[in-house]
Design a protein around this motif. Sequence first.
Motif, PDB file in Angstrom:
ATOM      1  N   LEU A 131     -25.515  -6.858 -38.085  1.00  0.00           N
ATOM      2  CA  LEU A 131     -24.345  -7.367 -38.794  1.00  0.00           C
ATOM      3  C   LEU A 131     -23.564  -6.214 -39.423  1.00  0.00           C
ATOM      4  O   LEU A 131     -22.336  -6.169 -39.338  1.00  0.00           O
ATOM      5  N   GLY A 132     -24.295  -5.267 -40.030  1.00  0.00           N
ATOM      6  CA  GLY A 132     -23.625  -4.124 -40.640  1.00  0.00           C
ATOM      7  C   GLY A 132     -22.894  -3.280 -39.617  1.00  0.00           C
ATOM      8  O   GLY A 132     -21.747  -2.858 -39.837  1.00  0.00           O
ATOM      9  N   LEU A 133     -23.529  -3.031 -38.473  1.00  0.00           N
ATOM     10  CA  LEU A 133     -22.879  -2.248 -37.421  1.00  0.00           C
ATOM     11  C   LEU A 133     -21.637  -2.965 -36.904  1.00  0.00           C
ATOM     12  O   LEU A 133     -20.592  -2.335 -36.674  1.00  0.00           O
ATOM     13  N   GLY A 134     -21.743  -4.275 -36.712  1.00  0.00           N
ATOM     14  CA  GLY A 134     -20.590  -5.042 -36.246  1.00  0.00           C
ATOM     15  C   GLY A 134     -19.440  -4.977 -37.230  1.00  0.00           C
ATOM     16  O   GLY A 134     -18.270  -4.830 -36.846  1.00  0.00           O
TER      17      GLY A 134
ATOM     18  N   ILE B 116     -23.726   5.395 -45.668  1.00  0.00           N
ATOM     19  CA  ILE B 116     -24.955   6.097 -46.067  1.00  0.00           C
ATOM     20  C   ILE B 116     -26.115   5.466 -45.311  1.00  0.00           C
ATOM     21  O   ILE B 116     -26.336   4.256 -45.380  1.00  0.00           O
ATOM     22  N   ASP B 117     -26.851   6.309 -44.593  1.00  0.00           N
ATOM     23  CA  ASP B 117     -27.853   5.822 -43.634  1.00  0.00           C
ATOM     24  C   ASP B 117     -29.235   6.376 -43.977  1.00  0.00           C
ATOM     25  O   ASP B 117     -29.625   7.422 -43.479  1.00  0.00           O
TER      26      ASP B 117
ATOM     27  N   TYR C 209     -20.290   1.974 -47.153  1.00  0.00           N
ATOM     28  CA  TYR C 209     -21.386   1.112 -46.685  1.00  0.00           C
ATOM     29  C   TYR C 209     -22.702   1.829 -46.950  1.00  0.00           C
ATOM     30  O   TYR C 209     -22.842   3.021 -46.660  1.00  0.00           O
ATOM     31  N   MET C 210     -23.673   1.110 -47.510  1.00  0.00           N
ATOM     32  CA  MET C 210     -25.007   1.686 -47.716  1.00  0.00           C
ATOM     33  C   MET C 210     -26.032   0.778 -47.082  1.00  0.00           C
ATOM     34  O   MET C 210     -26.168  -0.399 -47.450  1.00  0.00           O
ATOM     35  N   ASP C 211     -26.774   1.321 -46.132  1.00  0.00           N
ATOM     36  CA  ASP C 211     -27.627   0.494 -45.280  1.00  0.00           C
ATOM     37  C   ASP C 211     -28.893   0.023 -45.980  1.00  0.00           C
ATOM     38  O   ASP C 211     -29.444  -1.002 -45.604  1.00  0.00           O
TER      39      ASP C 211
ATOM     40  N   VAL D 207     -16.946  -2.006 -51.061  1.00  0.00           N
ATOM     41  CA  VAL D 207     -18.325  -1.533 -51.088  1.00  0.00           C
ATOM     42  C   VAL D 207     -19.213  -2.594 -50.454  1.00  0.00           C
ATOM     43  O   VAL D 207     -19.162  -3.769 -50.844  1.00  0.00           O
ATOM     44  N   VAL D 208     -20.002  -2.193 -49.467  1.00  0.00           N
ATOM     45  CA  VAL D 208     -20.931  -3.110 -48.789  1.00  0.00           C
ATOM     46  C   VAL D 208     -22.341  -2.551 -48.969  1.00  0.00           C
ATOM     47  O   VAL D 208     -22.629  -1.428 -48.556  1.00  0.00           O
ATOM     48  N   LEU D 209     -23.211  -3.346 -49.595  1.00  0.00           N
ATOM     49  CA  LEU D 209     -24.588  -2.931 -49.866  1.00  0.00           C
ATOM     50  C   LEU D 209     -25.534  -3.810 -49.072  1.00  0.00           C
ATOM     51  O   LEU D 209     -25.362  -5.032 -49.018  1.00  0.00           O
ATOM     52  N   SER D 210     -26.535  -3.200 -48.471  1.00  0.00           N
ATOM     53  CA  SER D 210     -27.491  -3.928 -47.644  1.00  0.00           C
ATOM     54  C   SER D 210     -28.890  -3.719 -48.202  1.00  0.00           C
ATOM     55  O   SER D 210     -29.247  -2.608 -48.619  1.00  0.00           O
TER      56      SER D 210
END
Length: 828
Positions: free
Chosen positions: A57-60, A75-76, A336-338, A370-373
């Motif tokens: 989902l994050g990659l998409g 950030i990976d 984005y932080m995975d 900002v997207v946090l996973s």
Amino acid sequence: MTINDNVKAYEKLGAFYLGRRILASGEASRESILYHSKDLTTHAVIIGMTGSGKTGLGLGLIEEAAIDKIPVIAIDPKGDLGNLMLNFPAMQGSDLAPWVDPQTASSKGMSLGQYAEAQAKMWREGLADWDQPLARIQALRDAAEVNIYTPGSSAGVPVSVLQSFTAPSAAIRADYDAYAQRIQATTTGILTLLSLDADPLTSREHILIANILQHYWDKGEGLDIAGLIGAIQSPPIERIGVMSLDSVYSAKDRFGLAMRMNGLLASPGFAAWLQGVPLDARQLFYTEAGKPRVSVMSIAHLSDTERMFFVTMLLSEIINWMRSQPGTGSLRAILYMDEIFGYMPPTANPPSKMLLLLLLKQARAFGLGVVLSTQNPVDLDYKGLSNTGTWFIGRLQTDRDKQRVLDGLVGAAAGAEAVAKSELERTLTGLGQRQFLLHNVHANGHLEVFNTRWVLSYLAGPLTREQIKRLTDEKANSLSPATLPVAPPAVATVIDQAPVASPSPQVSISVLTAKPSLAPDIPQYFLAPSIAAPETDSHLCYQPCLVAAAEVLFSSKRHKIEQLEKLVMGVAVDDSQVSIAWQDAEVLAIDVNDLSKRGEQAASYRVPSASLEQANNYRQWDKQFKRYIRTERALSLYRSAGLKLSSEVGESEGDFRIRLQTRANEQRDLAAGKLRKKYEAKVQRLEDRLRKAEQVIEREQSQASQQKLDTMVSIGSTILGALFGGGRKSSTARRAGSAMSKANRIRKESQDVENAKENAEALRVQVTELEADLQRELAAMGEQWDSQRDELQEVVIRATASNIHVSLLGVLWRPYWQAPDGFSERAY
């Protein structure tokens, strides 16, 4: 908000194609789930256990942002996001062969080539099933540049983190809270790297380094690591608070801290932290030409302390960049932080936590999403969850995780749609792989369940350092002159006045002497020394040059420009030189208010040239200087005719294109909103008519059914009367006639039903055609607001003679340190 859409043309304006809706019955549908990019300015969180499809989902989402020309810093910590570089427009087995797992191929009884071809076939079929042509992969590659950065390693693109602690921008320094947080976060990050858990209020190390950084940053000066070590030994401050420096932190103890930092600097593996591209958010978000980038910051190879240090420094730099941007309501960029575990915990306070909370609170105003996973919602501080407008929730591992999410969702939906906790719990429990529950505050709390789409990038799993190196090396080798990225459109030039050239070289030579005597009408100025002597036996020596300073007003009513430039230039003059080539002169980064009328005592002087001693020459040089400014020193700007915007003074073409894209996105979102509103009104009217038509169908069908029943009863009664008698013939005839009449009414009612169905179908066709018209207009609008294709004009504005004021012209004595061997170094 979430868009419901049955149309395959999902490439809609400012919308991310995330997947397809799952119906309330649990069945998968072909309805696309599209997410408005503008909604991401209120941030998002992705929650799901290992294997839930969280990374996909994050990659998409990142792919969609890149296609929409939205830059991303990702950030990976695990190594999965590097797969964003594995996008192949042809998707052949030969493309995937270097990236498939040989052991998996062997376990399946296949050669590497066979397994790679099978994977490529599966990817092609998967993309086709999700209505994504291979051309979309090429569109992804064309829209944004993808790089993998590896701080502390040369596997990918190395990042120089410790080469310089750059001073924050003036905007940050003017904001007390932001400035204090930047100092505290940088200091804590440095001490974290030294494995020192330092409290900002009680730790001597933290207080000292924070005061050193503030001393230099207040003046707009940066520090490199060597300069910081030197400043720890010999601080530029004498007091900390009301106490003397040595009372707070003795010289002996400071030397121990400096040695500890120097030991870290001298360690063999630490050299990588000093090499590579600078940690600059502008360069990570965009190329020099203004093309968006997807910058994957791979940190899987780092230790926990090194990761925390780097993330802290990166977040500080992003905040610094963010604060320098104008406000916008559209999505400008994404962080984005995975995997957020350990960086924003609910109890502890690592240096990254306050920076992430600051971003979640303030980034919206600047268009930074900002997207946090995370795998577990308990890894996130509740303040962070409460500041995210979109939740993507996948399969959860424990009941505690489920209850935390349920409580949050029920609270978030209060006042919007009524949400039954038991129903939510059933939905979450029933989620399968690659299935997510979507809660978006911009959709009035409406909840959706969807399957994530097939990603465009090949998922090879976490990339090793060797694979990252191969990818980045291949990319670097592919950038030959024939395959370099296409430059932006040519810039047309509009010149208000024709330039006039003026040649002439510069020469300087002189002899050491005492201060020379010049004519009293020749102004003399002295630049104060600001650099300490490199050697104890060096002495100060002044060297002369011709200096000129002017205030130049560049004015253009047409382009609404009023720009004042302060210019100071210096040039060496030989003995017989009368004509000065000001175009070859050096622009001096000095303030004329800092010049003095006297030099340092005991200094020596170089003999000025004969030309500098002739007072008559200065009138000629004054005219030449003004002519140079008028004809050669122009103000160059870029102009976008479409958006009616001009670049700012000193703004590069790339930075201007970035600003144009932000403005274009704002106007695109506004125009798209108006267009949707216009069509929504039309669609609503048609849907109201359609609803009434369906009610007519239902009524006519009911009437037709009742008429059939009445007719059957009447016919039956007539037949029975005719068979068994019991009445007169005339009565039987009347009943037969009535039955025939009712049969005719049946035919009429049936015809009415058919007419109502045809009317409803015609209305459905009109609704479909109206939606298709909307998508065509939106698609055309998307091309209109693509600033990367916009051809810019270069506007050259020259100053008129009346707008040039020469404030000084004379001899400038510049200080140098003269060594016994005759070698000299600048003292300023």
